[in-house]
Design a protein around this motif. Sequence first.
Motif, short mmCIF file in Angstrom:
data_model
loop_
_atom_site.label_atom_id
_atom_site.label_comp_id
_atom_site.label_asym_id
_atom_site.label_seq_id
_atom_site.Cartn_x
_atom_site.Cartn_y
_atom_site.Cartn_z
N ASP A 53 -8.51 -0.80 4.33
CA ASP A 53 -9.53 -1.76 4.72
C ASP A 53 -8.96 -2.65 5.82
O ASP A 53 -7.98 -3.36 5.58
CB ASP A 53 -9.95 -2.61 3.50
CG ASP A 53 -11.11 -3.53 3.82
OD1 ASP A 53 -11.44 -3.71 5.01
OD2 ASP A 53 -11.70 -4.11 2.87
N ALA A 54 -9.54 -2.61 6.99
CA ALA A 54 -9.00 -3.36 8.12
C ALA A 54 -9.01 -4.87 7.86
O ALA A 54 -8.11 -5.60 8.32
CB ALA A 54 -9.79 -3.04 9.39
N GLU A 55 -10.02 -5.38 7.12
CA GLU A 55 -10.11 -6.82 6.87
C GLU A 55 -9.16 -7.27 5.76
O GLU A 55 -8.71 -8.41 5.75
CB GLU A 55 -11.55 -7.19 6.49
CG GLU A 55 -12.55 -6.94 7.62
CD GLU A 55 -13.95 -7.37 7.24
OE1 GLU A 55 -14.14 -7.85 6.09
OE2 GLU A 55 -14.85 -7.23 8.08
N SER A 56 -8.86 -6.38 4.85
CA SER A 56 -7.94 -6.71 3.76
C SER A 56 -7.01 -5.52 3.52
O SER A 56 -7.17 -4.74 2.57
CB SER A 56 -8.73 -7.04 2.49
OG SER A 56 -7.86 -7.39 1.45
N PRO A 57 -6.02 -5.33 4.43
CA PRO A 57 -5.18 -4.13 4.38
C PRO A 57 -4.38 -4.04 3.08
O PRO A 57 -3.86 -5.03 2.58
CB PRO A 57 -4.26 -4.28 5.59
CG PRO A 57 -4.67 -5.50 6.30
CD PRO A 57 -5.65 -6.24 5.50
N ARG A 58 -4.25 -2.80 2.60
CA ARG A 58 -3.45 -2.57 1.40
C ARG A 58 -2.38 -1.50 1.62
O ARG A 58 -1.62 -1.19 0.72
CB ARG A 58 -4.36 -2.15 0.24
CG ARG A 58 -5.29 -3.28 -0.20
CD ARG A 58 -5.89 -2.97 -1.56
NE ARG A 58 -6.82 -1.85 -1.51
CZ ARG A 58 -7.10 -1.06 -2.56
NH1 ARG A 58 -6.49 -1.27 -3.71
NH2 ARG A 58 -7.97 -0.09 -2.44
N ILE A 59 -2.36 -0.94 2.83
CA ILE A 59 -1.33 0.04 3.16
C ILE A 59 -0.45 -0.55 4.27
O ILE A 59 -0.95 -0.92 5.34
CB ILE A 59 -1.93 1.37 3.65
CG1 ILE A 59 -2.85 1.97 2.58
CG2 ILE A 59 -0.82 2.36 4.01
CD1 ILE A 59 -3.53 3.25 3.00
N ALA A 60 0.84 -0.68 3.99
CA ALA A 60 1.79 -1.19 4.98
C ALA A 60 2.66 -0.05 5.46
O ALA A 60 3.26 0.66 4.65
CB ALA A 60 2.65 -2.30 4.37
N ALA A 61 2.70 0.17 6.80
CA ALA A 61 3.52 1.24 7.39
C ALA A 61 4.53 0.59 8.32
O ALA A 61 4.17 -0.04 9.32
CB ALA A 61 2.65 2.22 8.15
N ILE A 62 5.81 0.71 7.98
CA ILE A 62 6.86 0.00 8.70
C ILE A 62 8.00 0.95 9.01
O ILE A 62 8.45 1.70 8.14
CB ILE A 62 7.40 -1.19 7.87
CG1 ILE A 62 6.27 -2.14 7.50
CG2 ILE A 62 8.49 -1.93 8.63
CD1 ILE A 62 6.68 -3.22 6.52
N GLY A 63 8.50 0.90 10.26
CA GLY A 63 9.65 1.69 10.64
C GLY A 63 9.74 1.87 12.13
O GLY A 63 8.76 1.62 12.85
N PRO A 64 10.90 2.27 12.66
CA PRO A 64 11.05 2.50 14.10
C PRO A 64 10.25 3.72 14.53
O PRO A 64 10.07 4.65 13.74
CB PRO A 64 12.56 2.74 14.26
CG PRO A 64 12.97 3.31 12.95
CD PRO A 64 12.13 2.62 11.91
N ASP A 65 9.78 3.70 15.77
CA ASP A 65 9.01 4.85 16.24
C ASP A 65 9.97 6.01 16.52
O ASP A 65 11.08 5.82 17.01
CB ASP A 65 8.22 4.52 17.50
CG ASP A 65 6.94 5.33 17.58
OD1 ASP A 65 6.71 6.13 16.67
OD2 ASP A 65 6.18 5.14 18.54
#
Length: 478
Positions: free
Chosen positions: A356-368
């Motif tokens: 959900d763009a307004e209330s995000p629940r998926i976090a994607a983190i890391g170097p490209d």
Amino acid sequence: MQDDRTNAINIAEDSDNGAHRRGPRDADFDRLASLAATLMTAPAALLTLADAHGRQIVQAHVGTSAAEALGLAERFLASDPAEARDRTFLLHAGAPIVASGRTVGALLVLDGGERPAPDLDKLEQLQDIAALAGSLVVLRDRSQAGARAEAALFHAETRRAIALEAAALASWVWDPRTGVVECDTLLPELFNMPSAATMRARDIVVAIDRRDIGKTRKIFQEALKGSDDYSGEYRIRGFDPPRWLAARGRVVERDADGRPTLVFGVNYDITERRSAEERQRLLLREINHRVKNTLATVQALATQTVRHAREPREFLDAFSQRLRALGLAHGLLSEYEWRGIGIRDLARLELSPFDDAESPRIAAIGPDALLSADQTLGLALILHELASNALKYGALSVPAGKVAVSWTVKGSAGDKQLELEWVESGGPKVSPPAHHGFGSILIRRSLAKVISSEVTHEFPAEGVRAHISMPLGETLEA
């Protein structure tokens, strides 16, 4: 006397187009006016010529001042004979000046009073002087025309040189009898030779890559033998990647036996075009290869999805969603010409439909990091299946649930490894499945084509976890 003037000159001008100005001094016309006055033993003479607008101007005068000459010319060239009388001078004799069959002026001899008309011999001599003036006019016009033509040629040559430079064209002229090629400064540069205004044809041939020299020589010989026009493309020695040149030439002169004596031509760099064509060929081969693999993947997806589906609707939903995941990855790869894409772009593309763009629940983190085409397609299916399962049964099935997707890159250049973690939290209590469906099989086997890859899929009570490990080519800048 007045009739003699009118018959001799016959170029009467109306008052609006009379002589109103003094032309530029010309020593030759001055001499002719002086010669006319001497011939007639007269104190003054005028020589008038028409300007570009047809108005008579005083080109030369003797025995009068410039201002007085202008006034005299107006009077003696007026259409009303009464206007031709002057207290100081009277017209003694005159002759028209003719150039190229057209009357362009008059030679007038003036005297201070009435005197007998000149004899015919002197009038003929006066006419000869006027004819000389006409010849001078023709020579002057031709000289001016030649100067204009020379200027036009210079301008045309300048425009040609600018056009060639702007188009990066190297022009040349070759004499096959001597083997000498006259050229501009760009030609030696294209052939990786020192700057020169002339080159030897055989040196140019030697500079061509031996892979292309046979074909190039054959095409050129055909042009010399009779086809006249030459067109070819070849590589130049000493460049990696290769430098490609195109050549266009034409035989413009031949001797009585038909042997070529003069050849004109141009060369220009087509390296960028040939590189683009080669990339296009590689891309088409890659696409053909990928299409075959994709068709095989789609066939496998359809077969396995229908095998594990309990009813048609379940099959259609699952199969269409998996096709969509595969299609999204294909579209992204096509944008990058199948050279691979960054993992950030892929994660954002595949996971955004489940968040959900307004209330995000998926976090994607890391170097490209750059993924190959096989890695992209395999990881796309894994992310889709993990997110789809989380939405149906896991953390994303309840409002408080969250998913953390993180990755790191380990190792040094040439031996880099991507380590990706999928962690669900805040969802329903997890129990290990009694049997593994096709989704679980896809998660574990989607990277089977990627050598040294590894996928684990775990079901701890607090949330589903997955660990993905695979080799990488390079890391992208942030």
